[in-house]
Design an enzyme around this catalytic site. Sequence first.
Site, PDB file in Angstrom:
ATOM      1  N   ASN A  56      69.506  79.703 -17.205  1.00  0.00           N
ATOM      2  CA  ASN A  56      68.793  78.835 -17.738  1.00  0.00           C
ATOM      3  C   ASN A  56      69.231  78.442 -19.262  1.00  0.00           C
ATOM      4  OD1 ASN A  56      65.930  77.731 -17.922  1.00  0.00           O
ATOM      5  ND2 ASN A  56      65.258  79.575 -18.638  1.00  0.00           N
ATOM      6  N   SER A  64      67.191  68.729 -15.938  1.00  0.00           N
ATOM      7  CA  SER A  64      66.105  68.657 -16.923  1.00  0.00           C
ATOM      8  C   SER A  64      65.798  67.374 -16.337  1.00  0.00           C
ATOM      9  CB  SER A  64      66.022  68.204 -18.264  1.00  0.00           C
ATOM     10  OG  SER A  64      65.049  67.148 -18.914  1.00  0.00           O
ATOM     11  N   TYR A  76      72.389  65.440 -24.797  1.00  0.00           N
ATOM     12  CA  TYR A  76      72.021  66.420 -23.975  1.00  0.00           C
ATOM     13  C   TYR A  76      71.328  65.855 -22.945  1.00  0.00           C
ATOM     14  CZ  TYR A  76      67.736  68.682 -22.277  1.00  0.00           C
ATOM     15  OH  TYR A  76      66.471  69.855 -22.018  1.00  0.00           O
ATOM     16  N   LYS A  91      72.524  67.165 -19.068  1.00  0.00           N
ATOM     17  CA  LYS A  91      71.752  67.821 -17.869  1.00  0.00           C
ATOM     18  C   LYS A  91      71.776  67.176 -16.851  1.00  0.00           C
ATOM     19  CE  LYS A  91      69.187  70.629 -20.526  1.00  0.00           C
ATOM     20  NZ  LYS A  91      69.088  72.003 -19.588  1.00  0.00           N
ATOM     21  N   ILE A 121      58.351  70.378 -20.940  1.00  0.00           N
ATOM     22  CA  ILE A 121      57.032  72.256 -21.101  1.00  0.00           C
ATOM     23  C   ILE A 121      57.703  72.526 -22.423  1.00  0.00           C
ATOM     24  CG2 ILE A 121      57.838  74.241 -19.852  1.00  0.00           C
ATOM     25  CD1 ILE A 121      57.568  71.911 -17.689  1.00  0.00           C
TER      26      ILE A 121
END
Length: 185
Positions: free
Chosen positions: A17, A70, A83, A87, A116
């Site tokens: 995570n 993600s 990013y 992902k 989130i």
Amino acid sequence: MERAFEAEPALNTLICNAGSFFDLPFLEMTRERWDKTMQLNLASAFFTAQAFARRLVAEKRGGSIVITSSTNGFQGEMDSCAYDASKGALVMLTKSLAVSLADLGIRVNGVAPGLIKTPLTAQWMESKDRTLLDHYEKKILLRRVGAPEDVAGAVAFLCSPAASYITGEIIVIDGGLTSCQIGRM
């Protein structure tokens, strides 16, 4: 991993995570930030999963790995190249590890959270200018930003015996954000 197994010798579940966002706009992105993103978001998951699987295989035990990707692993976002790439790579890593570890009794699945509210996202969500947050809350079919608990339930399921016949899958947890192309006006 050694310390984790010292604390819990029967450990059979791993949640990968770790992750963060270090991007700059594409033309300004540096090699240092690219590498930092790939090391934290991708390499840490790979090598932690490898150490975990080696231990289980040596002890001839099965287990479960859940990798956090993600929705950015499926859709690009402005000024988010490193990013998004990391992902997306986690999505494929999940599937590749599922193939590699199935015969060894280790299931590998993933979750792909959408927006989130976490310490990483809270800063802009709690700002006085709610323009972007209002936009997302309109587009998300369930009309709210997710909470960590929304992801935790899916992770717990994937680690449980109820998911014993599931491997190589990614559960998208985004309140319907990626299900509706245009969203509400």
